[in-house]
Design a protein around this motif. Structure first.
Motif, PDB file in Angstrom:
ATOM      1  N   TRP A   1      32.073 -54.261   6.009  1.00 16.79           N
ATOM      2  CA  TRP A   1      31.879 -53.148   7.154  1.00 16.79           C
ATOM      3  C   TRP A   1      31.652 -52.850   8.196  1.00 16.79           C
ATOM      4  O   TRP A   1      32.046 -52.327   9.416  1.00 16.79           O
ATOM      5  CB  TRP A   1      31.194 -51.919   5.871  1.00 16.79           C
ATOM      6  N   LEU A   2      30.552 -53.901   8.305  1.00 14.35           N
ATOM      7  CA  LEU A   2      29.555 -54.355   9.193  1.00 14.35           C
ATOM      8  C   LEU A   2      30.487 -55.128  10.345  1.00 14.35           C
ATOM      9  O   LEU A   2      30.201 -54.869  11.892  1.00 14.35           O
ATOM     10  CB  LEU A   2      28.391 -55.021   8.945  1.00 14.35           C
ATOM     11  N   GLU A   3      31.106 -56.285  10.010  1.00 16.14           N
ATOM     12  CA  GLU A   3      32.310 -56.576  10.169  1.00 16.14           C
ATOM     13  C   GLU A   3      32.908 -55.331  11.452  1.00 16.14           C
ATOM     14  O   GLU A   3      33.806 -56.424  12.554  1.00 16.14           O
ATOM     15  CB  GLU A   3      33.361 -57.671   9.805  1.00 16.14           C
ATOM     16  N   LEU A   4      33.467 -54.728  10.709  1.00 16.42           N
ATOM     17  CA  LEU A   4      34.785 -53.840  10.920  1.00 16.42           C
ATOM     18  C   LEU A   4      34.076 -52.502  12.542  1.00 16.42           C
ATOM     19  O   LEU A   4      35.329 -52.680  13.045  1.00 16.42           O
ATOM     20  CB  LEU A   4      35.525 -52.585  10.024  1.00 16.42           C
ATOM     21  N   ARG A   5      32.311 -52.981  12.164  1.00 14.14           N
ATOM     22  CA  ARG A   5      32.156 -52.155  13.308  1.00 14.14           C
ATOM     23  C   ARG A   5      31.318 -52.925  14.515  1.00 14.14           C
ATOM     24  O   ARG A   5      30.582 -52.639  15.134  1.00 14.14           O
ATOM     25  CB  ARG A   5      30.897 -51.538  12.563  1.00 14.14           C
TER      26      ARG A   5
ATOM     27  N   THR B   1      22.561 -60.728   6.716  1.00 14.88           N
ATOM     28  CA  THR B   1      22.726 -59.543   6.631  1.00 14.88           C
ATOM     29  C   THR B   1      22.182 -59.134   8.039  1.00 14.88           C
ATOM     30  O   THR B   1      22.651 -57.831   9.074  1.00 14.88           O
ATOM     31  CB  THR B   1      22.131 -59.082   5.459  1.00 14.88           C
ATOM     32  N   SER B   2      21.155 -59.123   8.178  1.00 15.99           N
ATOM     33  CA  SER B   2      20.237 -59.646   9.987  1.00 15.99           C
ATOM     34  C   SER B   2      21.015 -59.750  11.133  1.00 15.99           C
ATOM     35  O   SER B   2      21.057 -59.221  11.347  1.00 15.99           O
ATOM     36  CB  SER B   2      19.061 -59.570  10.087  1.00 15.99           C
ATOM     37  N   TYR B   3      21.507 -60.539  10.436  1.00 19.32           N
ATOM     38  CA  TYR B   3      22.746 -61.320  12.147  1.00 19.32           C
ATOM     39  C   TYR B   3      23.662 -60.188  11.964  1.00 19.32           C
ATOM     40  O   TYR B   3      23.860 -60.091  13.548  1.00 19.32           O
ATOM     41  CB  TYR B   3      23.214 -62.434  11.267  1.00 19.32           C
ATOM     42  N   HIS B   4      24.299 -59.660  11.315  1.00 18.46           N
ATOM     43  CA  HIS B   4      25.521 -59.284  11.506  1.00 18.46           C
ATOM     44  C   HIS B   4      24.701 -57.738  12.062  1.00 18.46           C
ATOM     45  O   HIS B   4      25.113 -56.860  12.455  1.00 18.46           O
ATOM     46  CB  HIS B   4      26.409 -59.243  10.086  1.00 18.46           C
ATOM     47  N   HIS B   5      23.749 -57.188  11.563  1.00 17.02           N
ATOM     48  CA  HIS B   5      23.367 -55.567  11.768  1.00 17.02           C
ATOM     49  C   HIS B   5      23.441 -55.607  13.336  1.00 17.02           C
ATOM     50  O   HIS B   5      22.851 -54.703  14.000  1.00 17.02           O
ATOM     51  CB  HIS B   5      21.701 -55.915  11.209  1.00 17.02           C
ATOM     52  N   ARG B   6      22.844 -57.173  13.714  1.00 13.66           N
ATOM     53  CA  ARG B   6      22.216 -57.083  15.470  1.00 13.66           C
ATOM     54  C   ARG B   6      23.465 -57.326  16.713  1.00 13.66           C
ATOM     55  O   ARG B   6      23.655 -56.561  17.413  1.00 13.66           O
ATOM     56  CB  ARG B   6      22.347 -58.967  15.813  1.00 13.66           C
ATOM     57  N   PHE B   7      24.809 -57.846  15.673  1.00 17.61           N
ATOM     58  CA  PHE B   7      26.389 -57.761  16.522  1.00 17.61           C
ATOM     59  C   PHE B   7      26.666 -56.188  16.325  1.00 17.61           C
ATOM     60  O   PHE B   7      28.083 -55.750  16.663  1.00 17.61           O
ATOM     61  CB  PHE B   7      27.078 -58.257  15.728  1.00 17.61           C
ATOM     62  N   THR B   8      26.271 -55.054  15.655  1.00 19.51           N
ATOM     63  CA  THR B   8      27.252 -54.110  14.766  1.00 19.51           C
ATOM     64  C   THR B   8      26.921 -52.785  15.903  1.00 19.51           C
ATOM     65  O   THR B   8      25.941 -52.268  16.775  1.00 19.51           O
ATOM     66  CB  THR B   8      26.934 -53.784  13.637  1.00 19.51           C
ATOM     67  N   ALA B   9      28.122 -52.166  15.796  1.00 14.81           N
ATOM     68  CA  ALA B   9      27.829 -50.741  16.869  1.00 14.81           C
ATOM     69  C   ALA B   9      26.871 -49.194  16.259  1.00 14.81           C
ATOM     70  O   ALA B   9      26.514 -49.029  14.993  1.00 14.81           O
ATOM     71  CB  ALA B   9      29.183 -50.124  17.256  1.00 14.81           C
ATOM     72  N   PRO B  10      26.594 -49.172  16.754  1.00 12.42           N
ATOM     73  CA  PRO B  10      25.486 -47.641  16.363  1.00 12.42           C
ATOM     74  C   PRO B  10      26.207 -46.927  16.014  1.00 12.42           C
ATOM     75  O   PRO B  10      27.642 -47.318  15.826  1.00 12.42           O
ATOM     76  CB  PRO B  10      25.103 -46.785  17.432  1.00 12.42           C
ATOM     77  N   ALA B  11      26.168 -46.504  14.646  1.00 13.01           N
ATOM     78  CA  ALA B  11      26.854 -45.877  13.438  1.00 13.01           C
ATOM     79  C   ALA B  11      27.292 -44.236  14.127  1.00 13.01           C
ATOM     80  O   ALA B  11      28.327 -43.831  13.875  1.00 13.01           O
ATOM     81  CB  ALA B  11      25.869 -44.621  12.369  1.00 13.01           C
ATOM     82  N   SER B  12      27.031 -43.990  14.870  1.00 12.22           N
ATOM     83  CA  SER B  12      27.870 -42.705  15.932  1.00 12.22           C
ATOM     84  C   SER B  12      29.094 -43.755  15.915  1.00 12.22           C
ATOM     85  O   SER B  12      30.420 -42.383  16.288  1.00 12.22           O
ATOM     86  CB  SER B  12      27.163 -42.068  16.767  1.00 12.22           C
ATOM     87  N   ILE B  13      29.222 -44.958  16.827  1.00 12.56           N
ATOM     88  CA  ILE B  13      30.977 -44.969  17.380  1.00 12.56           C
ATOM     89  C   ILE B  13      31.574 -45.945  15.922  1.00 12.56           C
ATOM     90  O   ILE B  13      31.397 -46.411  15.394  1.00 12.56           O
ATOM     91  CB  ILE B  13      30.450 -46.686  18.568  1.00 12.56           C
ATOM     92  N   ILE B  14      32.698 -44.749  15.923  1.00 13.62           N
ATOM     93  CA  ILE B  14      33.599 -44.967  14.675  1.00 13.62           C
ATOM     94  C   ILE B  14      34.809 -46.078  15.569  1.00 13.62           C
ATOM     95  O   ILE B  14      35.447 -45.703  16.488  1.00 13.62           O
ATOM     96  CB  ILE B  14      34.164 -44.006  14.126  1.00 13.62           C
TER      97      ILE B  14
END
Lengths: 410, 244
Positions: free
Chosen positions: A153-157, A201-214
């Protein structure tokens, strides 16, 4: 208007209901074939376990299998093309929508792992460890699957591409599986694995767009791909209006197409032949089933009666795909306007089905080189049998089934 | 002659789209079927072709209904639909050949006719192409060519001009006039009122599923009480007034 909070559940319910309807249709079309298949798998699996040498590296097979099952993660969001426009103002509710989707997918994907673990249990029990070890494997793989769903899910975002992230995830799954099935996970590797997964997990979080951007485009594409896959699978058994069947020119078959004589009586055969040869399916199914049956019979070289049973089943499965050749045209206005008796649509189809199934039977039988060593009396007998089955299916059984549906097929 | 008597029907028998429609199309005449979107033009055509079952009324061509002898009935008619439906797996040549086969046209006649059509509609180079490479206009041309290939006694044309280039429209109209001279009856549904006024002998103006005006232009002027009105003015007056 329905509240947005229940939207995910509504869509999930609708999708399941639709799936159930298709499953029922497919089951009705297949009759007792699934039972045959289950029996075949049961005996095949048992024979495989008996054959498997005790020193065979089963842990490697399980590692490969479960690396695949863990990493190959599908997230169903049930998003629709109009959502980016209509759901845009409902930001808070959307967060809840996707949270529900994620939980649902974690549950479904864990069930998948549970199913496969159950399937490999005999293999595990005879080659890897006892019941306690199996439960421990379960305790590791189920949370790991949930983690995979979350990370995917983080990858998709992810703002950019996510190929590297996927490689890291697949590699991590592979390593954990290898440790698990080789029996070395439960000491220092467990600490290494937990630490690594935490860091990842923390590495993925770093690249994830904010939750509001879908990532609507990505999600819609993914959803479309998943649905197409389901429909393509269903289309092997029933007519699926949503699926777009790819057209192929296949010029190599032109001589066959040109062999139909110009004349009113050959109108439908002329059309059906082209429909068969110039679409991806059911031509693809025909070729695949012919090859698989040929290889199956050549590998096991069964007794003549079992040969006949397997050949008949293959021809039947091929045969039930063929009515599509006629069904596809039912909304074409000209097809309904041709000044020919309505039954010609059926007889033209029956001629083609008989020929196709007969040729399939001949190919399967004649390619059995082991039969050629001593061809008489079985080779001609099997050939004759094949053409008889083709005649029964093409001229009697399948047209009768078509006739029952003819109220919708004009 | 096509005779439609008291035709009532639609997609559902509970909710008819057209009500009590009666008109005729005689050999050698072009009848224009006109009306707003949703007035019932396509529904009327689908009833004639047998794609929809009539709730009431009857449709006869040369005294025969479709149910009495479907093969003979269909043999006499050709249809150009509003949306060009082609077989994606057939080339242009095969579309024409299949049509000729279905209508029992001899191979020589088919070859002659095909060459004429190809020249007229400038499609000769596209003969072995598949429809997915065709523009909307080219797809419509395939429909037109197939319809004229069979030399029908009744031609039903549903909004044929959309997508066709001006030359193709001109050729289509010329062909229709030629067929008309050969005593073919033509039912033409269209929104292009100027063309309809120029080429049609009589009109049926549908409004909300019922015939509002019918007859020649002069007869319709008389019915509407506008002695000098053009077809366009009659249309706006009749349909627009009822909408207010």
């Amino acid at each position: 208007m329905k509240p947005l909070t229940s939207l995910f559940m509504e869509r999930r319910k609708a999708a399941w209901q639709k799936g159930a309807r298709y499953a029922a249709l497919i089951a009705r079309g297949l009759h007792f074939l699934p039972i045959f298949l289950l029996v075949f798998i049961y005996y095949g699996y048992r024979a495989f376990l008996e054959w498997l040498p005790s020193d065979f590296p089963v842990y490697l097979i399980l590692t490969v299998l479960f690396t695949w099952f863990l990493s190959q993660t599908q997230i169903r969001t049930y998003v629709k093309a109009a959502d980016p426009v209509f759901l845009l103002p409902a930001d808070q509710s959307l967060q809840m929508y996707f949270k529900k989707s994620l939980l649902y997918n974690m549950g479904m994907q864990s069930l998948k792992i549970l199913f496969w673990l159950g399937f490999v249990f005999p293999l595990f029990y005879t080659h890897i460890g006892d019941g306690k070890a199996f439960l421990l494997a379960l305790a590791v793989l189920l949370p790991l699957k949930a983690w995979n769903v979350w990370i995917h899910w983080l990858e998709l975002r992810n703002k950019d591409g996510y190929t590297l992230h996927q490689i890291l995830r697949w590699g991590s799954n592979g390593l954990v599986c290898l440790w698990l099935f080789s029996g070395s996970l439960f000491s220092w590797p467990l600490i290494v694995a937990l630490g690594w997964l935490g860091w990842l997990t923390s590495y993925h979080h770093r690249f994830t767009a904010p939750a509001s951007i879908i990532p609507w485009d990505r999600l819609l594409l993914l959803e479309e791909q998943i649905i197409s896959r389901y429909y393509r699978l269903a289309s092997h058994f029933v007519d699926v209006p949503h699926i777009k069947n790819e057209r192929k020119k296949r010029p190599i078959f032109a001589p066959i197409l040109h062999s139909v004589r110009y004349g009113r009586e050959n109108t439908y055969l002329y059309l059906y032949l082209r429909t068969f040869f110039r679409y991806r399916e059911p031509f693809g199914v025909y070729i695949r089933l012919t090859l698989v049956t040929t290889l199956l019979l050549a590998t096991f070289q069964p007794e003549w009666w079992l040969f006949m049973v397997i050949l008949s089943i293959a021809m039947y499965i091929t045969g039930i795909q063929l009515p599509w050749i006629r069904r596809i045209h039912r909304f074409q206005p000209w097809f309904r306007l041709y000044p020919l008796p309505d039954e010609k649509k059926r007889t033209g189809w029956a001629r083609l089905a008989f020929i196709l199934l007969g040729v399939q039977a001949s190919l399967v039988v004649l390619l059995q080189w082991w039969l050629w060593k001593d061809p008489f009396p079985f080779l001609p007998m099997l050939l004759l049998f094949g053409w008889l089955v083709a005649w029964f299916l093409g001229q009697i059984h399948l047209p009768k089934k078509l006739h029952q549906k003819s109220s919708i097929i004009h | 002659m096509l005779e439609i008597k008291n035709l009532t029907g639609g997609y559902s028998s509970h909710q008819p789209v057209i009500h009590q429609i009666s008109f005729t199309v005689s050999p050698g005449e072009i009848v224009g079927l006109i009306g707003l979107n949703g007035a019932g033009k396509s529904t009327t055509i689908k009833q004639i072709l047998g794609f929809l079952h009539a709730k009431e009324g009857e449709i006869r061509f040369n005294g025969q209904t479709l149910q009495e002898d479907p093969v003979a009935f269909k043999r006499q008619l050709a249809y150009i639909p509003e949306t060009p439906y082609l077989y994606p797996e057939l080339t242009l040549r095969e579309h024409l050949e299949l049509t000729a086969m279905a209508y029992g046209i001899s191979r020589d006649d088919y070859q002659d006719q095909m060459q004429q059509m190809l020249n007229l509609f400038r499609m000769k180079k596209k003969l072995d192409w598949y429809p997915d490479t065709f523009s909307k206009g080219m797809r419509q041309k395939v429909m037109v060519m197939s319809a004229f290939l069979v030399n029908p006694s009744l031609l039903i044309v549903d909004e044929p001009f959309i997508g066709l280039d001006p030359l193709a429209i001109h050729n289509l109209l010329e062909l229709m006039v030629k067929l008309k001279k050969q005593e073919t009856g033509i039912l033409l549904s269209t929104h292009v009122l100027a063309t309809a006024e120029k080429y049609c002998d009589r009109f049926v103006l549908l409004n909300e599923g019922r015939i509002a005006l019918a007859g020649s232009l002069d007869e319709m002027r008389e019915q509407a009480g506008f002695p000098d009105a053009s077809l366009d003015e009659l249309f706006v007056h009749t349909v627009g007034e009822e909408r207010l």
